[in-house]
Write an enzyme that holds these catalytic residues in place. Structure first.
Site, PDB file in Angstrom:
ATOM      1  N   CYS A 113      50.589  -0.824  31.095  1.00 31.42           N
ATOM      2  CA  CYS A 113      50.275  -0.229  32.397  1.00 31.42           C
ATOM      3  C   CYS A 113      48.753  -0.243  32.643  1.00 31.42           C
ATOM      4  CB  CYS A 113      50.868   1.178  32.489  1.00 31.42           C
ATOM      5  SG  CYS A 113      51.187   1.701  34.190  1.00 31.42           S
ATOM      6  N   HIS A 172      56.747   0.488  30.968  1.00 34.38           N
ATOM      7  CA  HIS A 172      56.641   1.337  29.774  1.00 34.38           C
ATOM      8  C   HIS A 172      57.788   1.032  28.818  1.00 34.38           C
ATOM      9  CE1 HIS A 172      53.342   3.956  31.103  1.00 34.38           C
ATOM     10  NE2 HIS A 172      53.820   3.739  32.310  1.00 34.38           N
ATOM     11  N   GLU A 204      58.161   2.146  25.890  1.00 32.88           N
ATOM     12  CA  GLU A 204      58.404   3.255  24.978  1.00 32.88           C
ATOM     13  C   GLU A 204      59.475   4.231  25.470  1.00 32.88           C
ATOM     14  OE1 GLU A 204      54.827   4.462  27.571  1.00 32.88           O
ATOM     15  OE2 GLU A 204      55.691   2.648  26.701  1.00 32.88           O
ATOM     16  N   SER A 261      56.956  30.538   6.845  1.00 36.12           N
ATOM     17  CA  SER A 261      57.534  31.173   8.024  1.00 36.12           C
ATOM     18  C   SER A 261      59.052  31.103   8.033  1.00 36.12           C
ATOM     19  CB  SER A 261      57.000  30.485   9.290  1.00 36.12           C
ATOM     20  OG  SER A 261      57.501  29.164   9.370  1.00 36.12           O
ATOM     21  N   GLY A 262      59.617  30.236   7.192  1.00 33.34           N
ATOM     22  CA  GLY A 262      61.056  29.982   7.246  1.00 33.34           C
ATOM     23  C   GLY A 262      61.388  28.766   8.074  1.00 33.34           C
ATOM     24  N   GLY A 263      60.392  28.212   8.761  1.00 35.40           N
ATOM     25  CA  GLY A 263      60.596  27.028   9.582  1.00 35.40           C
ATOM     26  C   GLY A 263      60.471  25.750   8.771  1.00 35.40           C
ATOM     27  N   VAL A 264      60.793  24.638   9.412  1.00 43.26           N
ATOM     28  CA  VAL A 264      60.831  23.360   8.689  1.00 43.26           C
ATOM     29  C   VAL A 264      59.437  22.890   8.285  1.00 43.26           C
ATOM     30  CG1 VAL A 264      60.807  21.947  10.794  1.00 43.26           C
ATOM     31  CG2 VAL A 264      61.802  21.022   8.705  1.00 43.26           C
ATOM     32  N   ASP A 265      58.421  23.105   9.119  1.00 44.76           N
ATOM     33  CA  ASP A 265      57.081  22.592   8.800  1.00 44.76           C
ATOM     34  C   ASP A 265      56.522  23.234   7.533  1.00 44.76           C
ATOM     35  OD1 ASP A 265      57.294  21.091  11.094  1.00 44.76           O
ATOM     36  OD2 ASP A 265      56.081  22.437  12.320  1.00 44.76           O
ATOM     37  N   SER A 266      56.498  24.561   7.496  1.00 48.24           N
ATOM     38  CA  SER A 266      55.934  25.229   6.321  1.00 48.24           C
ATOM     39  C   SER A 266      56.800  24.986   5.085  1.00 48.24           C
ATOM     40  CB  SER A 266      55.761  26.728   6.574  1.00 48.24           C
ATOM     41  OG  SER A 266      57.002  27.371   6.760  1.00 48.24           O
ATOM     42  N   SER A 267      58.118  24.862   5.275  1.00 50.98           N
ATOM     43  CA  SER A 267      59.020  24.629   4.139  1.00 50.98           C
ATOM     44  C   SER A 267      58.779  23.252   3.521  1.00 50.98           C
ATOM     45  CB  SER A 267      60.484  24.752   4.583  1.00 50.98           C
ATOM     46  OG  SER A 267      60.753  26.030   5.087  1.00 50.98           O
TER      47      SER A 267
END
Length: 509
Positions: A79, A167, A169, A221-227
């Site tokens: 583009c 585009h 993508e 935190s219990g979330g996926v990132d920190s785990s």
């Protein structure tokens, strides 16, 4: 060292999506603002020029040194990137009498080229541009057009430079991923070596080397990132990692105990701290959402600092920062405007003289999930919906009290459990209940009630940057509403939020 493709960002809303598509083809890529291009090493295989909200004919139109890039690398202009290539080398770009937005059909011109190799002669693409390329530079050839746009794609003869006006993508470009695959593998010569397994082995080796014998603390935190960050560090340094899990009183129902039980199976050393009443005390009477976030962030830092001080030889603070956070901090227009403050451990590194470890900073959220699965992380961690750092405080559109938190926890638990029972939870990016600051009249049995209302929010999204409301089946909405009203004391009305992002945010505060 991985092969790499650079995406130069001119401010397009689709830039992150380009990167995600490239990563899906197992090619590592990085996004860099056009005005902050890093030193380009031998690991770079090619360059993609993104779209932009600007016109190449504006006085302040973004530019880069195309000569330097073309002399070293294959180039794909998308583009705005295509228009920049055309104008730079003597072509003409201007407003067309037939602008195209949305779906269009491109037809190849029959000129043999690697970009369209093995693609259908005609295919659907997604257009989004005001300007068009009206005249190409010399030594260029048109390789695709539409009924209204003569130059939908072009090639600089004798080179590896291509430009496209659509585009590839977005999913509406039906063979867009195939086109990107041609560019990455046939033109750039990439091998596709960016896999979760490779990421894990390389990252753990790097962490082990960087950290040495030092001790690391990480806020779970219990979330996926920190785990996932914790699992990578645990694999790299084992007992040198201490995870701190703080109950701010604003978690989901039973989450403080359930998450602790879940972490036991991962072999992590977790220090759990129940500071809920300390947070409630500090939040008493506070209604402003920004003030809530700042209070929660400050108290979190205080509690975290107190616990970390008990651990000897701490030199590092680990965080679950992911790639969109990094991109936003160095965006084309500079650091993003503050829509809302985020609850993190900002300030701790300086306060405690710690170095930062961010093992996930090169990954998108879906890549974090793939790495988690590769490491054996249980589905309930991997598939868990994002949850705001300040927790339920920003889902209570009022001052925060223990009673309101309990009401919201009960309603939220019912909501999420029914979504899981109906097989809808994994179709939704994020769902949650919101406690509204209004009361309304109702009738229960023969009695008049005057109680609170709960709003339900459920959105679909790729990365949380944009989102659309989830078309919840009516029968499921009815069951959720009836169950909440019948079982949660203090609620007599349930509503459903059908706002997209933008203009609304996913969270209400």
């Amino acid at each position: 060292m991985h092969q790499k493709v650079l995406i130069l960002d001119f401010g397009s809303q689709y830039t992150q999506l380009i990167a995600r598509r490239v990563r899906e083809l197992q090619v590592y890529c990085e996004i860099h603002p056009y005005n902050h291009i890093p030193d380009i090493g031998e690991d770079v295989q090619g360059i993609i020029l993104s779209g932009s909200p600007y016109s190449v004919n504006e006085d302040q139109a973004p530019e880069v040194d195309l000569d330097a890039l073309r002399s070293r690398f294959p180039l794909l202009g998308i583009c705005y990137g295509a228009q920049l290539l055309a104008k730079k080398y003597g072509g003409r770009v201007g407003s067309s009498s037939h602008r195209e937005y949305g779906r269009a059909t491109i037809s190849q011109t029959g000129i043999s080229n690697k970009l369209f190799d093995s693609l259908d002669a005609q295919s659907q693409v997604w257009m989004s541009h005001g300007d068009s390329i009206l005249e190409l530079p010399e030594h260029c050839e048109v390789i695709a057009s539409t009924d209204h746009i003569p130059v939908a794609a072009f090639h600089f003869k004798g080179s590896q430079t291509y430009g496209i006006q659509f585009h590839p993508e977005v999913t509406h470009s039906t063979q867009g991923k195939d086109l990107l695959k041609n560019f990455l593998f046939d033109i750039c010569g990439c091998s596709g070596d960016w896999t979760p397994a490779h990421f894990i082995s390389e990252t753990t080796a790097l962490l082990s080397h960087q950290i040495g014998s030092d001790h690391v603390i990480l806020g779970l935190s219990g979330g996926v990132d920190s785990s996932v960050a914790a699992m990578l560090l645990n694999k790299a340094i084992g007992k040198q990692l201490t995870c701190i899990f703080i109950n701010n009183g604003l978690l989901r129902k039973h989450e403080f105990t359930e998450v602790q039980e879940s972490y036991k199976s991962l072999g992590l050393h977790v220090v759990a701290v129940d500071a809920s009443h300390r947070f409630y005390s500090e939040l008493k009477g506070v209604r402003d959402p920004e003030q809530k976030r700042k209070i929660i962030g400050r108290v979190f830092i205080e509690v975290f600092d107190e616990e970390a001080a008990k651990i000897p030889n701490v030199r590092w603070l680990a965080q679950g920062t992911i790639y969109p956070d990094v991109i936003e901090s160095v965006s084309v227009k500079g650091p993003s405007a503050t829509i809302k403050s985020h609850h993190n451990v900002g300030g701790l590194p300086e306060r405690m003289n710690l170095r930062i470890s961010e093992p996930l900073k090169s990954l998108f959220k879906d890549e974090v999930r793939r790495v988690g699965r590769e490491m054996g992380l249980a589905d309930h961690f991997v598939d868990r919906h994002p949850f705001p750092g300040p927790g339920l405080a920003i889902r209570i559109i009022d001052d925060v009290t223990e009673e309101k938190v309990q009401i919201l926890q009960d309603a939220d638990e019912i909501y999420l459990n029914i979504l899981k029972e109906k097989g809808l939870y994994q179709q939704i990016w994020q769902a949650g209940a919101i406690f509204l600051p209004i009361r309304s009249v109702g009738v229960m049995g023969d009695e008049r009630t005057y109680e609170n209302a709960i709003a339900l929010r459920a959105v679909t999204s790729l990365d949380g940057m944009t989102a659309d409301w989830f078309p919840m089946p009516y029968d499921v909405l009815a069951e959720i509403s009836n169950t909440i009203i019948n079982r949660v004391k203090g609620i007599n009305r349930v509503v459903y939020d059908i706002s997209s992002k933008p203009p609304a945010t996913i969270e209400w505060e």
